[in-house]
Design a protein around this motif. Sequence first.
Motif, PDB file in Angstrom:
ATOM      1  N   ILE A  74      -5.887 -47.716  26.834  1.00 25.60           N
ATOM      2  CA  ILE A  74      -6.869 -46.630  26.932  1.00 25.60           C
ATOM      3  C   ILE A  74      -7.208 -46.105  25.537  1.00 25.60           C
ATOM      4  CG2 ILE A  74      -7.182 -44.243  27.693  1.00 25.60           C
ATOM      5  CD1 ILE A  74      -5.766 -44.997  30.271  1.00 25.60           C
ATOM      6  N   ALA A  75      -6.184 -45.991  24.677  1.00 26.71           N
ATOM      7  CA  ALA A  75      -6.442 -45.526  23.315  1.00 26.71           C
ATOM      8  C   ALA A  75      -7.395 -46.464  22.578  1.00 26.71           C
ATOM      9  CB  ALA A  75      -5.124 -45.408  22.554  1.00 26.71           C
ATOM     10  N   ASP A  76      -7.254 -47.766  22.825  1.00 27.68           N
ATOM     11  CA  ASP A  76      -8.083 -48.759  22.136  1.00 27.68           C
ATOM     12  C   ASP A  76      -9.448 -48.960  22.792  1.00 27.68           C
ATOM     13  OD1 ASP A  76      -5.985 -49.134  20.403  1.00 27.68           O
ATOM     14  OD2 ASP A  76      -5.182 -50.867  21.477  1.00 27.68           O
ATOM     15  N   ASN A  77      -9.473 -48.968  24.140  1.00 31.64           N
ATOM     16  CA  ASN A  77     -10.690 -49.375  24.854  1.00 31.64           C
ATOM     17  C   ASN A  77     -11.302 -48.302  25.738  1.00 31.64           C
ATOM     18  OD1 ASN A  77     -10.348 -52.114  23.860  1.00 31.64           O
ATOM     19  ND2 ASN A  77      -8.684 -52.291  25.345  1.00 31.64           N
ATOM     20  N   GLY A  78     -10.641 -47.161  25.876  1.00 28.57           N
ATOM     21  CA  GLY A  78     -11.168 -46.106  26.729  1.00 28.57           C
ATOM     22  C   GLY A  78     -10.758 -46.281  28.182  1.00 28.57           C
ATOM     23  N   PHE A  79     -11.086 -45.280  28.993  1.00 28.78           N
ATOM     24  CA  PHE A  79     -10.773 -45.318  30.420  1.00 28.78           C
ATOM     25  C   PHE A  79     -11.682 -46.312  31.132  1.00 28.78           C
ATOM     26  CE2 PHE A  79      -8.993 -41.183  29.358  1.00 28.78           C
ATOM     27  CZ  PHE A  79      -7.848 -41.137  30.148  1.00 28.78           C
ATOM     28  N   PRO A  80     -11.163 -47.048  32.097  1.00 23.60           N
ATOM     29  CA  PRO A  80     -12.041 -47.937  32.873  1.00 23.60           C
ATOM     30  C   PRO A  80     -13.107 -47.149  33.634  1.00 23.60           C
ATOM     31  CG  PRO A  80      -9.840 -47.814  33.861  1.00 23.60           C
ATOM     32  CD  PRO A  80      -9.749 -47.165  32.522  1.00 23.60           C
ATOM     33  N   GLU A  81     -12.811 -45.889  33.978  1.00 24.94           N
ATOM     34  CA  GLU A  81     -13.805 -45.057  34.657  1.00 24.94           C
ATOM     35  C   GLU A  81     -15.032 -44.849  33.772  1.00 24.94           C
ATOM     36  OE1 GLU A  81      -9.824 -43.995  36.450  1.00 24.94           O
ATOM     37  OE2 GLU A  81     -10.619 -44.375  34.434  1.00 24.94           O
ATOM     38  N   SER A  82     -14.816 -44.798  32.433  1.00 25.21           N
ATOM     39  CA  SER A  82     -15.942 -44.610  31.511  1.00 25.21           C
ATOM     40  C   SER A  82     -16.901 -45.787  31.577  1.00 25.21           C
ATOM     41  CB  SER A  82     -15.421 -44.430  30.080  1.00 25.21           C
ATOM     42  OG  SER A  82     -14.627 -43.267  29.978  1.00 25.21           O
ATOM     43  N   SER A 109      -9.959 -56.441  40.927  1.00 28.48           N
ATOM     44  CA  SER A 109      -8.838 -55.681  41.497  1.00 28.48           C
ATOM     45  C   SER A 109      -8.815 -54.239  40.999  1.00 28.48           C
ATOM     46  CB  SER A 109      -7.515 -56.359  41.147  1.00 28.48           C
ATOM     47  OG  SER A 109      -7.357 -56.455  39.743  1.00 28.48           O
ATOM     48  N   ALA A 110      -9.487 -53.959  39.865  1.00 29.69           N
ATOM     49  CA  ALA A 110      -9.476 -52.603  39.300  1.00 29.69           C
ATOM     50  C   ALA A 110     -10.589 -51.729  39.850  1.00 29.69           C
ATOM     51  CB  ALA A 110      -9.585 -52.671  37.769  1.00 29.69           C
ATOM     52  N   VAL A 111     -11.601 -52.341  40.489  1.00 24.61           N
ATOM     53  CA  VAL A 111     -12.771 -51.586  40.942  1.00 24.61           C
ATOM     54  C   VAL A 111     -12.386 -50.540  41.981  1.00 24.61           C
ATOM     55  CG1 VAL A 111     -14.964 -51.736  42.174  1.00 24.61           C
ATOM     56  CG2 VAL A 111     -14.414 -53.397  40.378  1.00 24.61           C
ATOM     57  N   GLY A 112     -11.585 -50.913  42.964  1.00 17.24           N
ATOM     58  CA  GLY A 112     -11.201 -49.996  44.032  1.00 17.24           C
ATOM     59  C   GLY A 112     -10.508 -48.748  43.513  1.00 17.24           C
ATOM     60  N   PRO A 113      -9.411 -48.888  42.713  1.00 15.92           N
ATOM     61  CA  PRO A 113      -8.748 -47.690  42.188  1.00 15.92           C
ATOM     62  C   PRO A 113      -9.658 -46.828  41.322  1.00 15.92           C
ATOM     63  CG  PRO A 113      -7.314 -49.616  41.964  1.00 15.92           C
ATOM     64  CD  PRO A 113      -8.641 -50.121  42.422  1.00 15.92           C
ATOM     65  N   VAL A 114     -10.520 -47.447  40.488  1.00  9.52           N
ATOM     66  CA  VAL A 114     -11.417 -46.686  39.618  1.00  9.52           C
ATOM     67  C   VAL A 114     -12.409 -45.888  40.450  1.00  9.52           C
ATOM     68  CG1 VAL A 114     -13.284 -46.889  37.935  1.00  9.52           C
ATOM     69  CG2 VAL A 114     -11.166 -48.189  37.613  1.00  9.52           C
ATOM     70  N   MET A 115     -12.998 -46.534  41.446  1.00 10.09           N
ATOM     71  CA  MET A 115     -13.953 -45.815  42.308  1.00 10.09           C
ATOM     72  C   MET A 115     -13.250 -44.719  43.090  1.00 10.09           C
ATOM     73  SD  MET A 115     -16.495 -48.774  43.771  1.00 10.09           S
ATOM     74  CE  MET A 115     -17.397 -47.528  44.669  1.00 10.09           C
ATOM     75  N   GLY A 116     -12.008 -44.954  43.486  1.00 11.47           N
ATOM     76  CA  GLY A 116     -11.258 -43.936  44.216  1.00 11.47           C
ATOM     77  C   GLY A 116     -11.079 -42.671  43.393  1.00 11.47           C
TER      78      GLY A 116
END
Length: 508
Positions: A74-82, A109-116
Amino acid sequence: MNEIVECLHPLEISALIAFRKSDRYSNEALVEASGLPANQLRTAVEWLLLKELIVSHETGREEIVSLTAPGRDIADNGFPESKLLAALSAAPDGIAVKDIASACGLEPSAVGPVMGVLKKDAAIAVDKGNAKILNPSYAESLEERRKVFAKVAAAERIDLTELSEAEAAEVKAGFKKRSPEKGYFRIDEKVLLDFEITEKGREILPLLKVKTVINQITPQILSSGKWREAEIRKYDINLNAPKLIIGKKHPYRQFLEGVRGKLVGLGFKEMTGPIVESEFWDMDALFMPQFHSARNIHDVYFVKADGKADIKEPFLSNVRSVHEEGKFGSRGWGYNFDLERTKRLILRSQGTAISARKLASNPDNPGKYFAVARCFRYDQIDATHGTDFFQVEGIAVDENINFRKLLGLLKLFAKEIAQAEEIRFTPAYFPFTEPSVEMHAKHPVLGWIELGGAGIFRKEVTLPLGVESPVIAWGLGIDRMAMVSLGINDIRQLFSHDLEFIRDSKVV
Protein backbone atom coordinates in the motif's frame (compact mmCIF):
# COMPACT_ATOMS: atom_id res chain seq x y z
CA MET A 1 32.05 -13.18 48.79
CA ASN A 2 35.42 -14.31 47.46
CA GLU A 3 33.81 -17.56 46.27
CA ILE A 4 31.20 -15.57 44.32
CA VAL A 5 33.89 -13.39 42.75
CA GLU A 6 35.92 -16.43 41.72
CA CYS A 7 32.89 -17.78 39.81
CA LEU A 8 32.09 -14.54 37.97
CA HIS A 9 32.54 -14.40 34.21
CA PRO A 10 34.63 -11.50 32.85
CA LEU A 11 31.47 -10.10 31.24
CA GLU A 12 29.78 -10.05 34.65
CA ILE A 13 32.78 -8.32 36.20
CA SER A 14 32.79 -5.62 33.50
CA ALA A 15 29.05 -5.00 33.97
CA LEU A 16 29.32 -4.86 37.78
CA ILE A 17 32.33 -2.49 37.83
CA ALA A 18 30.15 0.06 36.04
CA PHE A 19 28.01 0.29 39.22
CA ARG A 20 30.95 1.90 41.05
CA LYS A 21 29.88 5.15 39.36
CA SER A 22 26.11 4.83 39.84
CA ASP A 23 23.71 2.53 41.66
CA ARG A 24 21.17 2.48 38.83
CA TYR A 25 21.31 2.50 35.01
CA SER A 26 18.96 2.24 32.10
CA ASN A 27 19.86 -0.49 29.63
CA GLU A 28 21.35 2.00 27.17
CA ALA A 29 23.32 3.79 29.89
CA LEU A 30 24.72 0.49 31.18
CA VAL A 31 25.90 -0.43 27.70
CA GLU A 32 27.86 2.83 27.56
CA ALA A 33 29.19 2.61 31.14
CA SER A 34 30.34 -1.02 30.87
CA GLY A 35 31.80 -0.73 27.39
CA LEU A 36 30.24 -4.07 26.48
CA PRO A 37 28.36 -4.75 23.22
CA ALA A 38 24.60 -4.90 23.76
CA ASN A 39 24.33 -8.65 23.16
CA GLN A 40 27.17 -9.44 25.60
CA LEU A 41 25.71 -7.11 28.21
CA ARG A 42 22.34 -8.83 27.86
CA THR A 43 24.01 -12.17 28.69
CA ALA A 44 25.90 -10.69 31.66
CA VAL A 45 22.75 -9.05 33.04
CA GLU A 46 20.81 -12.33 32.91
CA TRP A 47 23.56 -14.05 34.93
CA LEU A 48 23.77 -11.21 37.47
CA LEU A 49 19.98 -11.19 37.96
CA LEU A 50 20.05 -14.92 38.58
CA LYS A 51 22.81 -14.46 41.20
CA GLU A 52 20.82 -11.60 42.81
CA LEU A 53 23.72 -9.15 42.41
CA ILE A 54 21.45 -6.72 40.54
CA VAL A 55 17.67 -6.28 40.24
CA SER A 56 15.56 -4.96 37.37
CA HIS A 57 12.78 -2.35 37.44
CA GLU A 58 10.23 -1.89 34.68
CA THR A 59 10.09 1.78 33.78
CA GLY A 60 7.75 1.70 30.82
CA ARG A 61 6.99 0.12 27.48
CA GLU A 62 7.66 1.07 23.88
CA GLU A 63 5.41 0.12 20.98
CA ILE A 64 7.46 -0.01 17.79
CA VAL A 65 5.51 0.14 14.51
CA SER A 66 6.64 -1.39 11.20
CA LEU A 67 4.94 -2.43 7.96
CA THR A 68 4.00 -5.94 6.92
CA ALA A 69 4.22 -7.10 3.29
CA PRO A 70 0.61 -5.98 2.54
CA GLY A 71 1.35 -2.66 4.26
CA ARG A 72 4.48 -2.07 2.18
CA ASP A 73 2.45 -2.76 -0.96
CA ILE A 74 0.00 0.00 0.00
CA ALA A 75 2.87 2.37 0.80
CA ASP A 76 4.36 1.73 -2.66
CA ASN A 77 1.23 1.33 -4.81
CA GLY A 78 -1.69 2.79 -2.86
CA PHE A 79 -4.95 1.19 -1.78
CA PRO A 80 -6.64 -1.12 -4.30
CA GLU A 81 -9.84 0.82 -3.56
CA SER A 82 -8.15 3.90 -5.08
CA LYS A 83 -7.66 2.06 -8.37
CA LEU A 84 -11.35 1.17 -8.54
CA LEU A 85 -12.46 4.70 -7.66
CA ALA A 86 -10.12 6.16 -10.30
CA ALA A 87 -11.59 3.88 -12.95
CA LEU A 88 -15.17 4.76 -11.94
CA SER A 89 -14.35 8.49 -11.94
CA ALA A 90 -13.30 8.16 -15.58
CA ALA A 91 -16.53 6.31 -16.46
CA PRO A 92 -19.61 8.53 -15.84
CA ASP A 93 -21.97 5.72 -16.85
CA GLY A 94 -20.30 3.26 -14.49
CA ILE A 95 -18.58 -0.06 -15.15
CA ALA A 96 -20.17 -3.49 -15.41
CA VAL A 97 -19.17 -5.60 -12.40
CA LYS A 98 -17.87 -8.35 -14.68
CA ASP A 99 -15.46 -5.86 -16.31
CA ILE A 100 -14.11 -4.24 -13.14
CA ALA A 101 -11.02 -6.45 -12.78
CA SER A 102 -9.73 -5.62 -16.25
CA ALA A 103 -10.74 -1.94 -16.04
CA CYS A 104 -8.92 -1.39 -12.72
CA GLY A 105 -5.97 -3.71 -13.14
CA LEU A 106 -7.03 -5.71 -10.08
CA GLU A 107 -6.80 -9.44 -9.56
CA PRO A 108 -10.28 -11.01 -10.00
CA SER A 109 -10.07 -12.44 -6.46
CA ALA A 110 -9.51 -8.92 -5.04
CA VAL A 111 -12.55 -7.31 -6.70
CA GLY A 112 -15.12 -8.70 -4.26
CA PRO A 113 -13.39 -7.56 -1.03
CA VAL A 114 -12.58 -4.12 -2.53
CA MET A 115 -16.17 -3.55 -3.64
CA GLY A 116 -17.39 -4.76 -0.25
CA VAL A 117 -15.35 -2.08 1.54
CA LEU A 118 -16.50 0.69 -0.81
CA LYS A 119 -20.15 -0.33 -0.66
CA LYS A 120 -20.01 -0.48 3.15
CA ASP A 121 -18.59 3.05 3.27
CA ALA A 122 -21.19 4.30 0.72
CA ALA A 123 -18.45 5.25 -1.75
CA ILE A 124 -19.99 3.29 -4.62
CA ALA A 125 -23.33 1.72 -5.53
CA VAL A 126 -24.16 -1.33 -7.67
CA ASP A 127 -27.38 -1.34 -9.66
CA LYS A 128 -28.34 -4.05 -12.15
CA GLY A 129 -24.79 -5.32 -12.40
CA ASN A 130 -23.31 -1.86 -12.96
CA ALA A 131 -21.04 -0.08 -10.43
CA LYS A 132 -21.10 3.72 -10.09
CA ILE A 133 -19.24 6.15 -7.85
CA LEU A 134 -21.27 7.88 -5.12
CA ASN A 135 -18.64 9.80 -3.13
CA PRO A 136 -15.72 11.14 -5.22
CA SER A 137 -14.07 12.67 -2.14
CA TYR A 138 -13.59 9.20 -0.66
CA ALA A 139 -10.43 8.85 -2.76
CA GLU A 140 -8.93 11.84 -0.93
CA SER A 141 -9.43 10.16 2.44
CA LEU A 142 -7.63 7.08 1.11
CA GLU A 143 -4.69 9.24 0.05
CA GLU A 144 -4.54 10.77 3.55
CA ARG A 145 -4.46 7.29 5.04
CA ARG A 146 -1.70 6.29 2.64
CA LYS A 147 0.50 9.06 4.08
CA VAL A 148 0.63 7.11 7.36
CA PHE A 149 1.96 4.07 5.47
CA ALA A 150 4.54 6.25 3.71
CA LYS A 151 5.67 7.75 7.04
CA VAL A 152 6.21 4.33 8.61
CA ALA A 153 7.89 3.04 5.44
CA ALA A 154 10.35 5.97 5.46
CA ALA A 155 11.30 5.33 9.10
CA GLU A 156 11.18 1.50 8.73
CA ARG A 157 10.59 1.31 12.51
CA ILE A 158 8.93 4.11 14.48
CA ASP A 159 7.68 4.54 18.04
CA LEU A 160 3.88 4.71 18.25
CA THR A 161 4.17 7.82 20.43
CA GLU A 162 5.82 9.68 17.52
CA LEU A 163 2.59 9.41 15.53
CA SER A 164 -0.40 11.72 15.86
CA GLU A 165 -3.63 10.49 17.40
CA ALA A 166 -5.20 9.97 13.96
CA GLU A 167 -2.07 8.20 12.65
CA ALA A 168 -1.94 5.94 15.71
CA ALA A 169 -5.63 5.06 15.19
CA GLU A 170 -4.86 4.09 11.56
CA VAL A 171 -1.99 1.87 12.73
CA LYS A 172 -4.10 0.13 15.39
CA ALA A 173 -6.93 -0.44 12.89
CA GLY A 174 -4.46 -2.14 10.51
CA PHE A 175 -2.82 -4.30 13.19
CA LYS A 176 -3.98 -7.89 13.70
CA LYS A 177 -2.74 -9.15 17.03
CA ARG A 178 -3.45 -12.84 16.41
CA SER A 179 -2.06 -12.88 12.86
CA PRO A 180 0.27 -9.87 12.54
CA GLU A 181 1.48 -10.71 9.02
CA LYS A 182 -2.10 -10.62 7.70
CA GLY A 183 -2.56 -7.00 8.80
CA TYR A 184 -0.95 -3.85 7.41
CA PHE A 185 1.15 -2.98 10.47
CA ARG A 186 3.19 -4.80 13.10
CA ILE A 187 3.37 -3.45 16.65
CA ASP A 188 6.27 -4.91 18.64
CA GLU A 189 6.13 -4.17 22.33
CA LYS A 190 9.43 -3.58 24.15
CA VAL A 191 9.68 -3.47 27.95
CA LEU A 192 11.98 -0.70 29.25
CA LEU A 193 14.11 -1.74 32.23
CA ASP A 194 16.45 -0.08 34.71
CA PHE A 195 19.05 -2.17 36.53
CA GLU A 196 20.04 -1.48 40.16
CA ILE A 197 22.83 -3.05 42.19
CA THR A 198 21.76 -4.96 45.32
CA GLU A 199 23.36 -4.92 48.79
CA LYS A 200 24.97 -8.22 47.94
CA GLY A 201 26.38 -6.68 44.77
CA ARG A 202 27.73 -3.65 46.65
CA GLU A 203 29.59 -5.90 49.08
CA ILE A 204 31.62 -7.56 46.32
CA LEU A 205 32.33 -4.39 44.31
CA PRO A 206 35.63 -3.69 46.17
CA LEU A 207 36.79 -7.24 45.40
CA LEU A 208 36.36 -6.94 41.63
CA LYS A 209 39.18 -6.40 39.18
CA VAL A 210 39.46 -6.87 35.45
CA LYS A 211 41.68 -9.87 34.74
CA THR A 212 42.31 -12.49 32.12
CA VAL A 213 40.93 -15.88 33.06
CA ILE A 214 40.28 -19.13 31.23
CA ASN A 215 36.56 -19.81 30.96
CA GLN A 216 36.71 -22.99 28.93
CA ILE A 217 39.32 -25.72 28.77
CA THR A 218 40.21 -26.61 25.19
CA PRO A 219 42.65 -29.15 23.69
CA GLN A 220 44.85 -26.24 22.56
CA ILE A 221 45.11 -24.81 26.09
CA LEU A 222 45.99 -28.22 27.51
CA SER A 223 48.62 -29.03 24.86
CA SER A 224 50.28 -25.59 25.01
CA GLY A 225 50.59 -25.61 28.79
CA LYS A 226 48.97 -22.15 29.12
CA TRP A 227 46.69 -23.52 31.82
CA ARG A 228 49.69 -23.60 34.20
CA GLU A 229 50.19 -19.82 33.98
CA ALA A 230 46.59 -18.53 33.61
CA GLU A 231 43.84 -18.32 36.20
CA ILE A 232 40.96 -20.72 35.57
CA ARG A 233 37.51 -19.48 36.47
CA LYS A 234 35.57 -21.61 38.92
CA TYR A 235 32.15 -22.93 38.00
CA ASP A 236 29.10 -22.32 40.18
CA ILE A 237 27.38 -25.71 40.21
CA ASN A 238 24.41 -24.26 42.12
CA LEU A 239 23.19 -22.29 39.11
CA ASN A 240 20.38 -23.69 36.99
CA ALA A 241 21.63 -25.45 33.91
CA PRO A 242 20.58 -24.04 30.52
CA LYS A 243 17.30 -25.41 29.24
CA LEU A 244 17.96 -27.87 26.43
CA ILE A 245 15.38 -27.78 23.63
CA ILE A 246 15.57 -31.31 22.33
CA GLY A 247 13.54 -32.93 19.56
CA LYS A 248 10.84 -35.31 20.70
CA LYS A 249 7.54 -36.70 19.55
CA HIS A 250 4.29 -34.93 20.31
CA PRO A 251 3.04 -36.19 23.72
CA TYR A 252 -0.20 -37.49 22.24
CA ARG A 253 1.69 -39.37 19.51
CA GLN A 254 3.83 -40.89 22.26
CA PHE A 255 0.67 -41.89 24.12
CA LEU A 256 -0.91 -43.54 21.06
CA GLU A 257 2.24 -45.51 20.32
CA GLY A 258 2.38 -46.58 23.96
CA VAL A 259 -1.22 -47.83 23.75
CA ARG A 260 -0.42 -49.73 20.57
CA GLY A 261 2.62 -51.32 22.23
CA LYS A 262 0.65 -52.41 25.31
CA LEU A 263 -2.11 -54.02 23.27
CA VAL A 264 0.40 -55.87 21.08
CA GLY A 265 2.13 -56.98 24.28
CA LEU A 266 -1.19 -58.38 25.53
CA GLY A 267 -1.43 -60.56 22.41
CA PHE A 268 -3.83 -58.46 20.32
CA LYS A 269 -3.35 -58.24 16.55
CA GLU A 270 -3.76 -54.84 14.89
CA MET A 271 -6.46 -54.37 12.26
CA THR A 272 -6.87 -51.45 9.86
CA GLY A 273 -9.55 -49.99 7.61
CA PRO A 274 -10.21 -47.00 5.34
CA ILE A 275 -11.14 -43.54 6.65
CA VAL A 276 -13.50 -43.03 3.67
CA GLU A 277 -16.01 -45.76 4.38
CA SER A 278 -19.35 -46.95 3.01
CA GLU A 279 -22.60 -46.76 4.96
CA PHE A 280 -22.69 -50.54 4.68
CA TRP A 281 -19.66 -51.23 6.88
CA ASP A 282 -20.10 -48.17 9.08
CA MET A 283 -23.76 -48.82 9.92
CA ASP A 284 -25.72 -51.43 7.94
CA ALA A 285 -23.43 -54.37 8.77
CA LEU A 286 -23.74 -53.29 12.42
CA PHE A 287 -27.54 -53.74 12.33
CA MET A 288 -28.22 -50.01 12.45
CA PRO A 289 -31.44 -49.42 10.47
CA GLN A 290 -31.33 -46.96 7.61
CA PHE A 291 -33.87 -44.78 9.42
CA HIS A 292 -31.59 -44.51 12.50
CA SER A 293 -31.03 -40.95 13.74
CA ALA A 294 -27.24 -41.27 13.35
CA ARG A 295 -27.75 -41.34 9.56
CA ASN A 296 -28.70 -37.68 9.28
CA ILE A 297 -26.29 -34.98 8.17
CA HIS A 298 -25.82 -33.72 11.74
CA ASP A 299 -23.90 -36.82 12.84
CA VAL A 300 -22.17 -38.13 9.72
CA TYR A 301 -20.00 -36.41 7.11
CA PHE A 302 -20.91 -37.48 3.56
CA VAL A 303 -18.22 -37.47 0.88
CA LYS A 304 -19.03 -35.16 -2.04
CA ALA A 305 -18.29 -37.65 -4.82
CA ASP A 306 -20.20 -39.56 -7.46
CA GLY A 307 -18.50 -42.87 -6.66
CA LYS A 308 -20.16 -45.74 -4.82
CA ALA A 309 -18.65 -48.53 -2.74
CA ASP A 310 -18.52 -52.08 -4.07
CA ILE A 311 -19.99 -54.43 -1.45
CA LYS A 312 -19.10 -58.10 -1.84
CA GLU A 313 -21.52 -61.00 -1.63
CA PRO A 314 -22.87 -62.83 0.30
CA PHE A 315 -22.46 -60.07 2.87
CA LEU A 316 -24.67 -57.53 1.07
CA SER A 317 -27.54 -60.03 0.63
CA ASN A 318 -27.18 -61.39 4.18
CA VAL A 319 -27.25 -57.93 5.78
CA ARG A 320 -30.16 -56.87 3.56
CA SER A 321 -32.13 -59.95 4.61
CA VAL A 322 -31.52 -59.49 8.33
CA HIS A 323 -32.68 -55.85 8.08
CA GLU A 324 -35.79 -56.58 5.99
CA GLU A 325 -37.15 -59.90 7.17
CA GLY A 326 -35.11 -60.97 10.16
CA LYS A 327 -33.01 -63.82 8.76
CA PHE A 328 -30.67 -65.79 11.10
CA GLY A 329 -33.30 -66.08 13.80
CA SER A 330 -33.94 -62.34 14.13
CA ARG A 331 -37.20 -60.45 13.65
CA GLY A 332 -35.28 -57.75 11.74
CA TRP A 333 -36.36 -54.15 11.34
CA GLY A 334 -39.10 -54.74 8.79
CA TYR A 335 -38.41 -52.09 6.12
CA ASN A 336 -37.26 -52.00 2.50
CA PHE A 337 -33.44 -51.96 2.55
CA ASP A 338 -32.03 -49.35 0.12
CA LEU A 339 -29.23 -50.98 -1.90
CA GLU A 340 -28.03 -47.66 -3.30
CA ARG A 341 -27.92 -45.89 0.05
CA THR A 342 -25.78 -48.59 1.62
CA LYS A 343 -23.05 -47.90 -0.97
CA ARG A 344 -22.80 -44.17 -0.20
CA LEU A 345 -19.37 -42.91 0.90
CA ILE A 346 -18.92 -41.21 4.27
CA LEU A 347 -16.09 -40.38 6.66
CA ARG A 348 -15.81 -43.21 9.16
CA SER A 349 -17.91 -42.25 12.18
CA GLN A 350 -16.92 -45.17 14.42
CA GLY A 351 -14.07 -47.65 14.69
CA THR A 352 -16.59 -50.49 14.84
CA ALA A 353 -16.64 -50.39 11.02
CA ILE A 354 -13.13 -51.89 11.12
CA SER A 355 -14.36 -54.68 13.39
CA ALA A 356 -17.18 -55.47 10.97
CA ARG A 357 -14.68 -55.77 8.12
CA LYS A 358 -12.50 -58.06 10.26
CA LEU A 359 -15.47 -60.35 11.06
CA ALA A 360 -16.11 -60.71 7.31
CA SER A 361 -12.47 -61.70 6.68
CA ASN A 362 -12.62 -65.05 8.54
CA PRO A 363 -10.79 -64.04 11.75
CA ASP A 364 -8.92 -66.44 14.02
CA ASN A 365 -11.07 -68.33 16.51
CA PRO A 366 -10.04 -67.81 19.26
CA GLY A 367 -8.61 -64.43 18.28
CA LYS A 368 -8.38 -60.88 19.59
CA TYR A 369 -7.87 -57.72 17.56
CA PHE A 370 -7.56 -53.96 18.04
CA ALA A 371 -7.39 -50.77 15.96
CA VAL A 372 -6.44 -47.17 16.71
CA ALA A 373 -9.02 -45.58 14.41
CA ARG A 374 -9.49 -41.96 13.37
CA CYS A 375 -13.22 -41.14 13.35
CA PHE A 376 -15.29 -38.11 12.31
CA ARG A 377 -18.64 -36.85 13.63
CA TYR A 378 -20.38 -33.51 13.58
CA ASP A 379 -20.28 -32.29 17.18
CA GLN A 380 -20.12 -29.13 19.26
CA ILE A 381 -16.47 -28.58 20.16
CA ASP A 382 -15.77 -28.17 23.87
CA ALA A 383 -13.37 -29.46 26.53
CA THR A 384 -14.36 -33.11 25.99
CA HIS A 385 -15.70 -33.18 22.39
CA GLY A 386 -14.16 -32.74 18.96
CA THR A 387 -15.32 -33.18 15.37
CA ASP A 388 -12.58 -35.74 14.73
CA PHE A 389 -11.11 -38.09 17.29
CA PHE A 390 -9.32 -41.39 17.86
CA GLN A 391 -11.02 -44.57 19.06
CA VAL A 392 -9.37 -47.71 20.36
CA GLU A 393 -11.57 -50.34 18.76
CA GLY A 394 -11.34 -54.02 19.56
CA ILE A 395 -12.99 -57.43 19.33
CA ALA A 396 -12.33 -60.86 20.79
CA VAL A 397 -13.73 -64.04 19.20
CA ASP A 398 -13.97 -67.14 21.40
CA GLU A 399 -16.44 -69.93 22.11
CA ASN A 400 -16.11 -69.27 25.84
CA ILE A 401 -16.15 -65.46 25.81
CA ASN A 402 -18.70 -63.77 28.08
CA PHE A 403 -19.76 -60.42 29.54
CA ARG A 404 -17.69 -60.85 32.73
CA LYS A 405 -14.52 -61.20 30.67
CA LEU A 406 -15.47 -58.05 28.75
CA LEU A 407 -15.77 -56.03 31.97
CA GLY A 408 -12.41 -57.37 33.10
CA LEU A 409 -10.77 -56.25 29.86
CA LEU A 410 -12.36 -52.79 30.08
CA LYS A 411 -11.13 -52.38 33.65
CA LEU A 412 -7.63 -53.43 32.53
CA PHE A 413 -7.68 -50.85 29.71
CA ALA A 414 -8.84 -48.05 32.03
CA LYS A 415 -6.13 -48.83 34.60
CA GLU A 416 -3.25 -49.48 32.19
CA ILE A 417 -3.99 -46.98 29.40
CA ALA A 418 -5.85 -44.11 31.05
CA GLN A 419 -4.15 -44.55 34.44
CA ALA A 420 -7.64 -44.07 35.89
CA GLU A 421 -7.98 -44.54 39.64
CA GLU A 422 -11.81 -44.57 39.77
CA ILE A 423 -13.94 -46.48 37.23
CA ARG A 424 -17.64 -47.21 36.97
CA PHE A 425 -19.88 -49.08 34.50
CA THR A 426 -23.43 -48.12 33.50
CA PRO A 427 -25.98 -49.96 31.31
CA ALA A 428 -26.17 -48.72 27.73
CA TYR A 429 -27.88 -49.36 24.39
CA PHE A 430 -26.23 -49.84 21.00
CA PRO A 431 -27.97 -51.35 17.95
CA PHE A 432 -25.16 -53.86 17.42
CA THR A 433 -24.48 -55.20 20.97
CA GLU A 434 -26.60 -56.88 23.64
CA PRO A 435 -25.96 -56.59 26.53
CA SER A 436 -24.20 -53.20 26.28
CA VAL A 437 -22.23 -51.14 28.76
CA GLU A 438 -20.59 -47.70 29.04
CA MET A 439 -17.38 -47.12 31.00
CA HIS A 440 -16.67 -43.88 32.87
CA ALA A 441 -13.51 -42.66 34.62
CA LYS A 442 -13.01 -39.94 37.22
CA HIS A 443 -11.01 -36.99 35.86
CA PRO A 444 -9.37 -34.93 38.64
CA VAL A 445 -10.80 -31.66 37.24
CA LEU A 446 -13.69 -32.50 34.90
CA GLY A 447 -15.23 -35.20 37.11
CA TRP A 448 -16.77 -38.33 35.58
CA ILE A 449 -16.19 -38.57 31.81
CA GLU A 450 -17.34 -41.29 29.43
CA LEU A 451 -14.48 -43.36 28.01
CA GLY A 452 -16.54 -45.45 25.59
CA GLY A 453 -19.03 -48.23 25.03
CA ALA A 454 -18.82 -52.01 24.73
CA GLY A 455 -20.91 -55.16 24.62
CA ILE A 456 -21.42 -58.57 23.02
CA PHE A 457 -22.15 -58.39 19.28
CA ARG A 458 -25.71 -59.39 18.40
CA LYS A 459 -26.18 -62.43 16.19
CA GLU A 460 -27.64 -60.04 13.56
CA VAL A 461 -24.08 -58.68 13.23
CA THR A 462 -21.93 -61.81 13.47
CA LEU A 463 -23.98 -64.44 11.56
CA PRO A 464 -24.45 -62.42 8.30
CA LEU A 465 -20.67 -61.90 8.25
CA GLY A 466 -19.95 -65.61 8.71
CA VAL A 467 -18.96 -65.78 12.41
CA GLU A 468 -20.88 -68.20 14.65
CA SER A 469 -18.89 -67.84 17.89
CA PRO A 470 -19.61 -65.13 20.48
CA VAL A 471 -17.75 -61.83 19.93
CA ILE A 472 -17.15 -59.12 22.51
CA ALA A 473 -16.48 -55.62 21.19
CA TRP A 474 -15.50 -52.23 22.53
CA GLY A 475 -14.90 -48.72 21.23
CA LEU A 476 -13.10 -46.44 23.66
CA GLY A 477 -12.44 -42.72 23.25
CA ILE A 478 -8.67 -42.77 23.42
CA ASP A 479 -8.60 -38.94 23.36
CA ARG A 480 -10.40 -38.82 26.70
CA MET A 481 -8.25 -41.61 28.11
CA ALA A 482 -5.22 -39.52 27.13
CA MET A 483 -6.69 -36.52 28.99
CA VAL A 484 -6.78 -38.56 32.20
CA SER A 485 -3.34 -40.08 31.63
CA LEU A 486 -1.58 -36.85 30.57
CA GLY A 487 -3.35 -34.72 33.17
CA ILE A 488 -4.86 -32.14 30.77
CA ASN A 489 -8.28 -30.50 31.06
CA ASP A 490 -9.16 -29.71 27.44
CA ILE A 491 -9.29 -32.26 24.62
CA ARG A 492 -8.10 -29.61 22.14
CA GLN A 493 -4.68 -29.58 23.85
CA LEU A 494 -4.04 -33.07 22.46
CA PHE A 495 -3.66 -31.54 19.00
CA SER A 496 -1.95 -28.36 20.17
CA HIS A 497 0.89 -26.66 18.27
CA ASP A 498 1.88 -24.85 21.49
CA LEU A 499 5.62 -25.52 21.77
CA GLU A 500 5.68 -24.90 25.53
CA PHE A 501 3.00 -27.55 26.10
CA ILE A 502 4.82 -30.01 23.81
CA ARG A 503 8.20 -29.39 25.46
CA ASP A 504 7.00 -29.39 29.06
CA SER A 505 4.43 -32.21 28.95
CA LYS A 506 5.35 -35.27 30.94
CA VAL A 507 6.86 -38.22 29.14
CA VAL A 508 4.46 -41.14 28.71
